[in-house]
Design a protein around this motif. Structure first.
Motif, PDB file in Angstrom:
ATOM      1  N   VAL A 271       0.823  -1.209   0.000  1.00  0.00           N
ATOM      2  CA  VAL A 271       0.000   0.000   0.000  1.00  0.00           C
ATOM      3  C   VAL A 271       0.860   1.264   0.000  1.00  0.00           C
ATOM      4  O   VAL A 271       0.564   2.237  -0.686  1.00  0.00           O
ATOM      5  CB  VAL A 271      -0.971  -0.013   1.209  1.00  0.00           C
ATOM      6  N   LYS A 272       1.947   1.260   0.766  1.00  0.00           N
ATOM      7  CA  LYS A 272       2.802   2.448   0.846  1.00  0.00           C
ATOM      8  C   LYS A 272       3.756   2.589  -0.333  1.00  0.00           C
ATOM      9  O   LYS A 272       4.293   3.654  -0.580  1.00  0.00           O
ATOM     10  CB  LYS A 272       3.670   2.395   2.121  1.00  0.00           C
ATOM     11  N   GLY A 273       4.003   1.476  -1.032  1.00  0.00           N
ATOM     12  CA  GLY A 273       5.068   1.494  -2.030  1.00  0.00           C
ATOM     13  C   GLY A 273       6.408   1.623  -1.324  1.00  0.00           C
ATOM     14  O   GLY A 273       7.326   2.308  -1.782  1.00  0.00           O
TER      15      GLY A 273
ATOM     16  N   PRO B 245       4.149   1.823  10.144  1.00  0.00           N
ATOM     17  CA  PRO B 245       4.928   2.962   9.666  1.00  0.00           C
ATOM     18  C   PRO B 245       4.000   4.165   9.610  1.00  0.00           C
ATOM     19  O   PRO B 245       2.792   4.035   9.837  1.00  0.00           O
ATOM     20  CB  PRO B 245       5.324   2.531   8.252  1.00  0.00           C
ATOM     21  N   SER B 246       4.531   5.334   9.307  1.00  0.00           N
ATOM     22  CA  SER B 246       3.686   6.507   9.120  1.00  0.00           C
ATOM     23  C   SER B 246       2.720   6.233   7.956  1.00  0.00           C
ATOM     24  O   SER B 246       3.067   5.542   7.001  1.00  0.00           O
ATOM     25  CB  SER B 246       4.550   7.729   8.839  1.00  0.00           C
ATOM     26  N   ALA B 247       1.507   6.813   8.054  1.00  0.00           N
ATOM     27  CA  ALA B 247       0.429   6.467   7.119  1.00  0.00           C
ATOM     28  C   ALA B 247       0.463   7.324   5.854  1.00  0.00           C
ATOM     29  O   ALA B 247      -0.533   7.945   5.479  1.00  0.00           O
ATOM     30  CB  ALA B 247      -0.913   6.596   7.827  1.00  0.00           C
ATOM     31  N   ASN B 248       1.616   7.355   5.213  1.00  0.00           N
ATOM     32  CA  ASN B 248       1.772   8.107   3.966  1.00  0.00           C
ATOM     33  C   ASN B 248       2.376   7.197   2.910  1.00  0.00           C
ATOM     34  O   ASN B 248       2.948   6.162   3.247  1.00  0.00           O
ATOM     35  CB  ASN B 248       2.712   9.306   4.183  1.00  0.00           C
ATOM     36  N   LEU B 249       2.253   7.603   1.650  1.00  0.00           N
ATOM     37  CA  LEU B 249       2.954   6.882   0.592  1.00  0.00           C
ATOM     38  C   LEU B 249       4.450   7.107   0.788  1.00  0.00           C
ATOM     39  O   LEU B 249       4.864   8.101   1.391  1.00  0.00           O
ATOM     40  CB  LEU B 249       2.500   7.410  -0.773  1.00  0.00           C
TER      41      LEU B 249
ATOM     42  N   VAL C 102       5.035  13.237   3.017  1.00  0.00           N
ATOM     43  CA  VAL C 102       4.983  13.801   4.371  1.00  0.00           C
ATOM     44  C   VAL C 102       4.049  12.976   5.267  1.00  0.00           C
ATOM     45  O   VAL C 102       2.953  12.597   4.842  1.00  0.00           O
ATOM     46  CB  VAL C 102       4.504  15.268   4.302  1.00  0.00           C
ATOM     47  N   SER C 103       4.492  12.698   6.483  1.00  0.00           N
ATOM     48  CA  SER C 103       3.675  11.916   7.417  1.00  0.00           C
ATOM     49  C   SER C 103       2.418  12.688   7.805  1.00  0.00           C
ATOM     50  O   SER C 103       2.481  13.888   8.048  1.00  0.00           O
ATOM     51  CB  SER C 103       4.468  11.614   8.689  1.00  0.00           C
ATOM     52  N   PRO C 104       1.277  11.981   7.884  1.00  0.00           N
ATOM     53  CA  PRO C 104       0.021  12.637   8.270  1.00  0.00           C
ATOM     54  C   PRO C 104      -0.010  12.940   9.768  1.00  0.00           C
ATOM     55  O   PRO C 104       0.385  12.112  10.576  1.00  0.00           O
ATOM     56  CB  PRO C 104      -1.054  11.590   7.961  1.00  0.00           C
TER      57      PRO C 104
ATOM     58  N   LYS D 248      16.707  12.008   1.053  1.00  0.00           N
ATOM     59  CA  LYS D 248      15.466  12.618   0.579  1.00  0.00           C
ATOM     60  C   LYS D 248      14.311  11.847   1.202  1.00  0.00           C
ATOM     61  O   LYS D 248      14.136  10.660   0.987  1.00  0.00           O
ATOM     62  CB  LYS D 248      15.399  12.527  -0.944  1.00  0.00           C
ATOM     63  N   HIS D 249      13.516  12.503   2.001  1.00  0.00           N
ATOM     64  CA  HIS D 249      12.465  11.809   2.729  1.00  0.00           C
ATOM     65  C   HIS D 249      11.514  12.871   3.251  1.00  0.00           C
ATOM     66  O   HIS D 249      11.868  14.024   3.320  1.00  0.00           O
ATOM     67  CB  HIS D 249      13.098  11.059   3.901  1.00  0.00           C
ATOM     68  N   TYR D 250      10.330  12.476   3.629  1.00  0.00           N
ATOM     69  CA  TYR D 250       9.392  13.414   4.258  1.00  0.00           C
ATOM     70  C   TYR D 250       9.199  14.665   3.406  1.00  0.00           C
ATOM     71  O   TYR D 250       9.235  15.776   3.902  1.00  0.00           O
ATOM     72  CB  TYR D 250       9.909  13.847   5.642  1.00  0.00           C
ATOM     73  N   SER D 251       9.061  14.486   2.089  1.00  0.00           N
ATOM     74  CA  SER D 251       9.052  15.661   1.229  1.00  0.00           C
ATOM     75  C   SER D 251       7.681  16.045   0.727  1.00  0.00           C
ATOM     76  O   SER D 251       6.948  15.191   0.231  1.00  0.00           O
ATOM     77  CB  SER D 251       9.927  15.409  -0.004  1.00  0.00           C
TER      78      SER D 251
HETATM   79 MG    MG Z   1       7.619   7.282   7.508  1.00  0.00          MG
END
Ligand code: MG
Ligand code: TXA
Length: 335
Positions: free
Chosen positions: A60-62, A147-151, A155-157, A233-236
């Motif tokens: 789901v997250k890829g 994990p955080s509920a984002n793709l 950015v984490s929700p 590169k993360h949380y962008s």
């Molecule tokens: Mg995360």
């Protein structure tokens, strides 16, 4: 892959809370994924003991399969059941910081399927303080990989609206537990190493971690990029993030001109030196207080993206250790 008509459940009365706990627990017991609130950011949860359920998280997250997941527990006892060897420092840190925004990396126990730890010998464990996820773990009796509920790489929700933007149609249920009170992801500390190493800074400041026991003061060192999943590169957000300092508006405009950036397409996030002007698409002020700043930051990123701006101009934040987790996220967002 939009398989679900995603439902959001509220929790603001005792009855609604209980009803949402039951529904979330039911889905999790069936091996489904559920988005749950935590005090740091919203999590995409699955039964951590069910490899097939955990596999869905990666799909789901890829999410790259080499990036391990954090397992959420609701007691020290459950944490120890997920672990292999349990060092004394883990008990000391748990006593001091759990429940709360600390994830500890310890030796993995045999109960935890390999997919949870991306095949690695260690597992990240966290006892979150948010009452809703605690109630769900109590109801199911099993730990939750989340994990955080984002793709991947987004950015984490920090509220259910963000989670719906990220995972709408991809999960059956999002539980609304309000705004995440911490606002950025947990501090991850590897306690299999002596001295322990911070893999990801968060709002648990190194100062506070060190202060809990004087003789560990010098022992704790900030590691860089030691988490297998910590890519620069993360949380962008979608817009390009620039970390800048400016003397005043005209100085900021000069800097933009030098970079050939049109100010009307820019969002500004300031904390001290606020360039109030209609030449920008939006100007937001977050207080110069690390805790308040962390709580608001990701919402600002989401708002800037919803406005469709090309650039987010972030005023550089202080260099002190309270701001370490925030500086880490800003650096990644702007990488
Ligand atoms: Mg995360
Ligand atoms: O606050 C949080 O930690 C949130 C909420 C939902 O609890 N979760 C979260 O999970 O941020 P995630 O998957 O987005 O980030 C987990 C981080 C990744 O950087 C991962 O590489 C690291 O923790 N991690 C997990 N298990 C690890 C392990 N065994 N060894 C080293 N790093 C690990």
């Amino acid at each position: 892959m939009l398989k679900f008509e995603t439902k959001t459940l509220s929790t603001h009365t005792a009855e609604l809370f209980q009803k949402a706990v039951l529904e979330a627990a039911d889905l999790l017991k069936q091996g489904e994924l559920v988005v749950l609130p935590t005090e740091t950011v919203y999590g995409l949860a699955a039964n951590a003991l069910d490899a097939a359920a955990v596999k869905k998280i990666y799909e789901v997250k890829g999410r790259p399969s080499r990036n391990p997941l954090i397992v959420h527990v609701n007691s020290l006892e459950m944490a120890r059941e997920c672990a292999g060897e349990w060092p004394a420092i883990a008990t000391e840190m748990a006593d001091e910081f759990w429940p709360g925004p600390l994830s500890m990396v310890v030796a993995k126990g045999t109960k935890i399927p390999d997919i949870v730890t991306a095949g690695g010998p260690t597992v990240g464990l966290r006892w979150p303080s948010h009452p809703f996820i605690q109630a769900v773990i109590a109801m199911t009796g099993f730990p939750l990989a989340a994990p955080s509920a984002n793709l991947a790489n987004q950015v984490s929700p920090t509220n259910p609206h963000h989670a719906l933007l990220q995972l709408g149609g991809k999960v059956a249920l999002i539980v609304d537990g309000g705004q995440s009170q911490v606002g950025i992801e947990s501090t991850v500390i590897d306690v299999t190493q002596s001295p322990p190493v911070i893999l990801r800074p968060g709002m648990l400041s190194p100062g506070r971690v060190a202060a809990f026991q004087d003789d560990r003061q010098k022992a704790l060192q900030a590691g860089e990029l030691r988490s297998p999943g910590q890519f620069i590169k993360h949380y962008s957000p979608k817009a390009e993030v620039l970390l800048l300092r400016w003397a005043d508006i005209s100085n900021l405009l000069e800097q933009l001109q030098g970079r050939k950036i049109d100010p009307i397409k820019c969002s500004v996030i300031a904390h001290s030196n606020v360039p109030i002007s209609s030449v920008f698409k939006r100007v937001s002020v977050i207080p110069e207080d690390a805790e308040a700043y962390a709580r608001a930051l990701y919402s600002e990123f989401y708002a800037c993206d919803e406005d469709g701006c090309s650039h987010i101009l972030v005023e550089e934040v202080p260099e002190t250790f309270e701001w370490m987790g925030i500086r880490d996220r800003l650096k990644r967002a702007s990488a």
